[in-house]
Design a protein around this motif. Structure first.
Motif, PDB file in Angstrom:
ATOM      1  N   ARG A 180       3.137  -9.231  11.389  1.00 46.07           N
ATOM      2  CA  ARG A 180       3.671  -8.967  12.731  1.00 46.07           C
ATOM      3  C   ARG A 180       2.816  -7.921  13.438  1.00 46.07           C
ATOM      4  NH1 ARG A 180       8.160  -8.015   9.565  1.00 46.07           N
ATOM      5  NH2 ARG A 180       8.127  -5.837  10.284  1.00 46.07           N
ATOM      6  N   ASP A 181       2.859  -7.935  14.758  1.00 46.85           N
ATOM      7  CA  ASP A 181       2.068  -6.983  15.548  1.00 46.85           C
ATOM      8  C   ASP A 181       2.451  -5.546  15.235  1.00 46.85           C
ATOM      9  OD1 ASP A 181       0.698  -9.049  16.733  1.00 46.85           O
ATOM     10  OD2 ASP A 181       1.898  -9.050  18.572  1.00 46.85           O
ATOM     11  N   ASP A 182       3.751  -5.277  15.057  1.00 46.60           N
ATOM     12  CA  ASP A 182       4.177  -3.905  14.777  1.00 46.60           C
ATOM     13  C   ASP A 182       3.688  -3.446  13.407  1.00 46.60           C
ATOM     14  OD1 ASP A 182       6.211  -5.836  13.791  1.00 46.60           O
ATOM     15  OD2 ASP A 182       7.176  -4.016  13.028  1.00 46.60           O
ATOM     16  N   GLU A 183       3.623  -4.356  12.428  1.00 45.37           N
ATOM     17  CA  GLU A 183       3.104  -4.001  11.105  1.00 45.37           C
ATOM     18  C   GLU A 183       1.621  -3.662  11.184  1.00 45.37           C
ATOM     19  OE1 GLU A 183       5.602  -6.537   7.821  1.00 45.37           O
ATOM     20  OE2 GLU A 183       4.258  -7.675   9.130  1.00 45.37           O
ATOM     21  N   ILE A 184       0.892  -4.452  11.961  1.00 43.17           N
ATOM     22  CA  ILE A 184      -0.552  -4.211  12.104  1.00 43.17           C
ATOM     23  C   ILE A 184      -0.808  -2.877  12.780  1.00 43.17           C
ATOM     24  CG2 ILE A 184      -2.667  -5.060  13.193  1.00 43.17           C
ATOM     25  CD1 ILE A 184      -1.505  -7.907  12.913  1.00 43.17           C
ATOM     26  N   ALA A 185      -0.077  -2.596  13.845  1.00 49.88           N
ATOM     27  CA  ALA A 185      -0.258  -1.331  14.561  1.00 49.88           C
ATOM     28  C   ALA A 185       0.070  -0.145  13.663  1.00 49.88           C
ATOM     29  CB  ALA A 185       0.617  -1.313  15.811  1.00 49.88           C
ATOM     30  N   ARG A 186       1.156  -0.258  12.891  1.00 57.32           N
ATOM     31  CA  ARG A 186       1.541   0.836  11.999  1.00 57.32           C
ATOM     32  C   ARG A 186       0.502   1.043  10.903  1.00 57.32           C
ATOM     33  NH1 ARG A 186       6.315  -0.767  11.020  1.00 57.32           N
ATOM     34  NH2 ARG A 186       5.944  -1.817   9.011  1.00 57.32           N
ATOM     35  N   ALA A 187      -0.014  -0.050  10.371  1.00 58.78           N
ATOM     36  CA  ALA A 187      -1.016   0.058   9.310  1.00 58.78           C
ATOM     37  C   ALA A 187      -2.290   0.712   9.821  1.00 58.78           C
ATOM     38  CB  ALA A 187      -1.323  -1.318   8.736  1.00 58.78           C
ATOM     39  N   LYS A 188      -2.707   0.372  11.023  1.00 58.93           N
ATOM     40  CA  LYS A 188      -3.906   0.991  11.593  1.00 58.93           C
ATOM     41  C   LYS A 188      -3.726   2.496  11.738  1.00 58.93           C
ATOM     42  CE  LYS A 188      -5.634  -3.058  14.135  1.00 58.93           C
ATOM     43  NZ  LYS A 188      -5.927  -3.636  15.457  1.00 58.93           N
ATOM     44  N   THR A 189      -2.554   2.915  12.165  1.00 59.42           N
ATOM     45  CA  THR A 189      -2.274   4.345  12.296  1.00 59.42           C
ATOM     46  C   THR A 189      -2.258   5.019  10.932  1.00 59.42           C
ATOM     47  OG1 THR A 189      -0.964   3.950  14.292  1.00 59.42           O
ATOM     48  CG2 THR A 189      -0.630   6.045  13.159  1.00 59.42           C
ATOM     49  N   GLN A 190      -1.671   4.350   9.933  1.00 62.91           N
ATOM     50  CA  GLN A 190      -1.625   4.911   8.582  1.00 62.91           C
ATOM     51  C   GLN A 190      -3.020   5.070   8.001  1.00 62.91           C
ATOM     52  OE1 GLN A 190       0.901   1.905   6.861  1.00 62.91           O
ATOM     53  NE2 GLN A 190       2.754   3.153   7.018  1.00 62.91           N
ATOM     54  N   ILE A 191      -3.876   4.091   8.220  1.00 65.27           N
ATOM     55  CA  ILE A 191      -5.238   4.153   7.689  1.00 65.27           C
ATOM     56  C   ILE A 191      -6.005   5.306   8.312  1.00 65.27           C
ATOM     57  CG2 ILE A 191      -7.448   2.929   7.605  1.00 65.27           C
ATOM     58  CD1 ILE A 191      -5.732   0.314   7.451  1.00 65.27           C
ATOM     59  N   ARG A 192      -5.899   5.434   9.625  1.00 65.88           N
ATOM     60  CA  ARG A 192      -6.595   6.532  10.299  1.00 65.88           C
ATOM     61  C   ARG A 192      -6.053   7.880   9.829  1.00 65.88           C
ATOM     62  NH1 ARG A 192      -6.019   9.924  14.551  1.00 65.88           N
ATOM     63  NH2 ARG A 192      -7.948  10.545  15.631  1.00 65.88           N
ATOM     64  N   GLY A 193      -4.740   7.990   9.698  1.00 70.71           N
ATOM     65  CA  GLY A 193      -4.144   9.241   9.236  1.00 70.71           C
ATOM     66  C   GLY A 193      -4.607   9.612   7.851  1.00 70.71           C
ATOM     67  N   ALA A 194      -4.660   8.635   6.954  1.00 74.66           N
ATOM     68  CA  ALA A 194      -5.103   8.910   5.587  1.00 74.66           C
ATOM     69  C   ALA A 194      -6.553   9.380   5.558  1.00 74.66           C
ATOM     70  CB  ALA A 194      -4.936   7.659   4.729  1.00 74.66           C
ATOM     71  N   MET A 195      -7.408   8.788   6.396  1.00 72.73           N
ATOM     72  CA  MET A 195      -8.811   9.200   6.439  1.00 72.73           C
ATOM     73  C   MET A 195      -8.948  10.638   6.925  1.00 72.73           C
ATOM     74  SD  MET A 195     -11.109   5.964   7.717  1.00 72.73           S
ATOM     75  CE  MET A 195     -10.408   5.953   9.377  1.00 72.73           C
TER      76      MET A 195
ATOM     77  N   GLY B 187       3.256  -2.381  -6.190  1.00 72.52           N
ATOM     78  CA  GLY B 187       2.324  -2.032  -5.114  1.00 72.52           C
ATOM     79  C   GLY B 187       1.060  -2.856  -5.207  1.00 72.52           C
ATOM     80  N   SER B 188       0.093  -2.534  -4.374  1.00 70.50           N
ATOM     81  CA  SER B 188      -1.165  -3.289  -4.361  1.00 70.50           C
ATOM     82  C   SER B 188      -2.325  -2.361  -4.044  1.00 70.50           C
ATOM     83  CB  SER B 188      -1.102  -4.416  -3.325  1.00 70.50           C
ATOM     84  OG  SER B 188      -1.002  -3.896  -2.012  1.00 70.50           O
ATOM     85  N   TYR B 189      -3.528  -2.839  -4.340  1.00 68.33           N
ATOM     86  CA  TYR B 189      -4.739  -2.092  -3.993  1.00 68.33           C
ATOM     87  C   TYR B 189      -5.910  -3.064  -3.931  1.00 68.33           C
ATOM     88  CZ  TYR B 189      -5.746  -2.234  -9.039  1.00 68.33           C
ATOM     89  OH  TYR B 189      -5.988  -2.633 -10.328  1.00 68.33           O
ATOM     90  N   ALA B 190      -6.939  -2.670  -3.178  1.00 72.55           N
ATOM     91  CA  ALA B 190      -8.156  -3.476  -3.042  1.00 72.55           C
ATOM     92  C   ALA B 190      -9.341  -2.666  -3.550  1.00 72.55           C
ATOM     93  CB  ALA B 190      -8.368  -3.898  -1.594  1.00 72.55           C
ATOM     94  N   THR B 191     -10.201  -3.300  -4.323  1.00 78.01           N
ATOM     95  CA  THR B 191     -11.397  -2.668  -4.865  1.00 78.01           C
ATOM     96  C   THR B 191     -12.616  -3.455  -4.404  1.00 78.01           C
ATOM     97  OG1 THR B 191     -10.112  -2.134  -6.848  1.00 78.01           O
ATOM     98  CG2 THR B 191     -12.491  -1.809  -6.965  1.00 78.01           C
TER      99      THR B 191
ATOM    100  N   GLY C 143       0.767  -1.238   0.000  1.00 75.09           N
ATOM    101  CA  GLY C 143       0.000   0.000   0.000  1.00 75.09           C
ATOM    102  C   GLY C 143       0.795   1.282   0.000  1.00 75.09           C
ATOM    103  N   ASN C 144       2.099   1.219   0.265  1.00 72.61           N
ATOM    104  CA  ASN C 144       2.900   2.441   0.322  1.00 72.61           C
ATOM    105  C   ASN C 144       4.386   2.109   0.212  1.00 72.61           C
ATOM    106  OD1 ASN C 144       3.612   1.523   2.962  1.00 72.61           O
ATOM    107  ND2 ASN C 144       1.761   2.488   3.759  1.00 72.61           N
ATOM    108  N   MET C 145       5.226   3.113   0.397  1.00 74.06           N
ATOM    109  CA  MET C 145       6.663   2.922   0.212  1.00 74.06           C
ATOM    110  C   MET C 145       7.314   2.092   1.313  1.00 74.06           C
ATOM    111  SD  MET C 145       7.679   6.738  -1.171  1.00 74.06           S
ATOM    112  CE  MET C 145       9.422   6.364  -1.221  1.00 74.06           C
TER     113      MET C 145
END
Length: 417
Positions: A332-347, A289-293, A268-270
């Protein structure tokens, strides 16, 4: 907690009006959404929704094509439109004081387009040239080739733009008939975000659309049957462009939340796994990269890349290895936590753009019948567990269900997954 000033009203004829007032800005973005897209086209109508989008800018009973553009641009605003697989949107942005003008022009385009035969013939040539340009752009074309590999003859597997042959066969009467069936109040909505009150927007919509009769004709759709398939199209170019992925979940399926996290971590990102492994560590590709539709009854997860023919197999090997690892071990737990923060930030960052807010209002209302609050979305994302993601990864990345599409000069002996 994010407080949203979203209001919705349904007019007597079924047209919905949804708005979000943002009093600290001086502009407003307004869109008229129609619940029809390429998916709803019959075999003889391929490309008609996209062609209608073009034609509605070509003049009305009281405005020429030049007037449509100049009236909005003369007050510093802009006007545009797009057609997707399941909906069409006509939208404009201007200072709040000119919001009535924007909606007046949009309503005039939709309700009073003349579909002049000479303009019609000229625009068919324009769209056919657009199709030729699209055919000459492999990094765009490969995504539609991939959709066709997954869904084959289903309408979701066809390009929105149509073909030169299908567009060339369109007639004024066929376009008018299609609009009579689909451009009806119960399948339309007006969405606005910015410094505009809901009451004033409802008054405008009532004046401009309130007398529009509703004669909705059901738009039958069938759920596509996805099949794993490989499609290669040979073409002389410097790179091979490819898509790899498979079917996923509908707009209303809660599994889209763990899929969003999976997508973010994978490509989803760099900082994603694929970007780091393929580009940063090995220098094998510029784009990866990847994307979901998600659609009403299905979805699609796609990995896209472009690389030289000599490195294609390496890119595919690294990608396949990463998918197998994620499907086996999860994230990994750290990847999941970072992704959740990224998603919220993007919104949240997306809320700073009024057109982005308006798009969210329209799309959410069409798919869910309401505007899902950001706090609700954020809560759903936060509730996702590692087990949820592993389950979704196991389903989405199943090698038996994956499809592959590629365009370019393939190396001797081809390339395999």
């Amino acid at each position: 907690m994010h407080i949203e000033a979203v209001e919705t009203t349904t007019l007597a004829n079924g047209l919905r009006v949804v708005s979000e007032r943002v009093p600290y800005v001086q502009s407003a973005s307004i869109g008229v959404w129609v619940d029809v897209g390429a998916r709803h086209e019959k075999p003889g109508e391929r490309g008609i929704t996209h062609f209608i989008e073009h034609m509605l800018f070509k003049g009305t009973e009281r405005r020429s094509a030049r007037d449509i553009a100049s009236e909005i641009e003369s007050v510093g605003g802009s006007l545009n439109a797009f057609t997707d697989k399941e909906y069409t949107c006509y939208y404009g942005r201007a200072l709040s004081e000119h919001a009535p003008l924007v909606l007046d022009v949009l309503a005039d385009m939709i309700r009073n387009s003349t579909l002049d035969p000479e303009e019609f013939a000229r625009e068919k040539n324009v769209v056919i040239e657009e199709i030729k340009r699209y055919e000459d752009t492999p990094d765009d074309l490969v995504h539609d080739l991939f959709a066709r590999a997954v869904w084959q003859s289903h309408p979701l597997g066809r390009p929105v733009i149509g073909t030169a042959r299908s567009v060339g066969s369109l007639t004024v009467e066929r376009v008018r008939s299609f609009m009579r069936d689909h451009y009806v109040p119960s399948r339309m909505l007006v969405a606005a975000a910015g410094n505009i009150t809901h009451r004033s927007l409802v008054r405008l919509a009532t004046r401009l659309f309130g007398d529009m009769p509703d004669r909705s004709v059901p738009a039958p759709t069938r759920c596509p049957l996805a099949r794993g398939k490989q499609v290669r199209r040979h073409r002389r170019s410097e790179q091979v462009h490819f898509c790899l992925g498979g079917p996923t979940f509908a707009q209303t399926d809660d599994r889209r939340y763990p899929l969003t996290i999976l997508d973010m971590v994978l490509g989803g990102n760099m900082s994603s796994r694929l970007f780091q492994e393929v580009r940063e560590k090995r220098g094998l590709a510029y784009a990866i990269g990847s994307y979901a539709t998600a659609f009403r009854d299905c979805g699609l997860f796609t990995i896209y890349g472009g690389t030289s023919p000599t490195t294609l197999q390496q890119v595919l090997d690294v990608t396949a290895e990463e998918l197998a690892t994620v499907r086996r071990e999860g994230l990994r737990d750290d990847e999941i936590a970072r992704a959740k923060t990224q998603i919220r930030g993007a919104m949240v960052i997306g809320l700073e753009n009024m057109s982005g807010r308006m798009m969210r209002l329209g799309k959410s209302t069409l798919y869910h019948g309401r505007v899902i609050p950001l706090d609700e979305i954020s809560a759903c994302v936060q509730r996702v567990t590692a087990e949820d993601i592993l389950e979704v990864a196991h389903y989405t990345l199943d090698p038996e269900r994956l499809s592959f599409a590629a365009i370019g000069p393939f190396p001797r002996g081809g390339a395999s997954l």
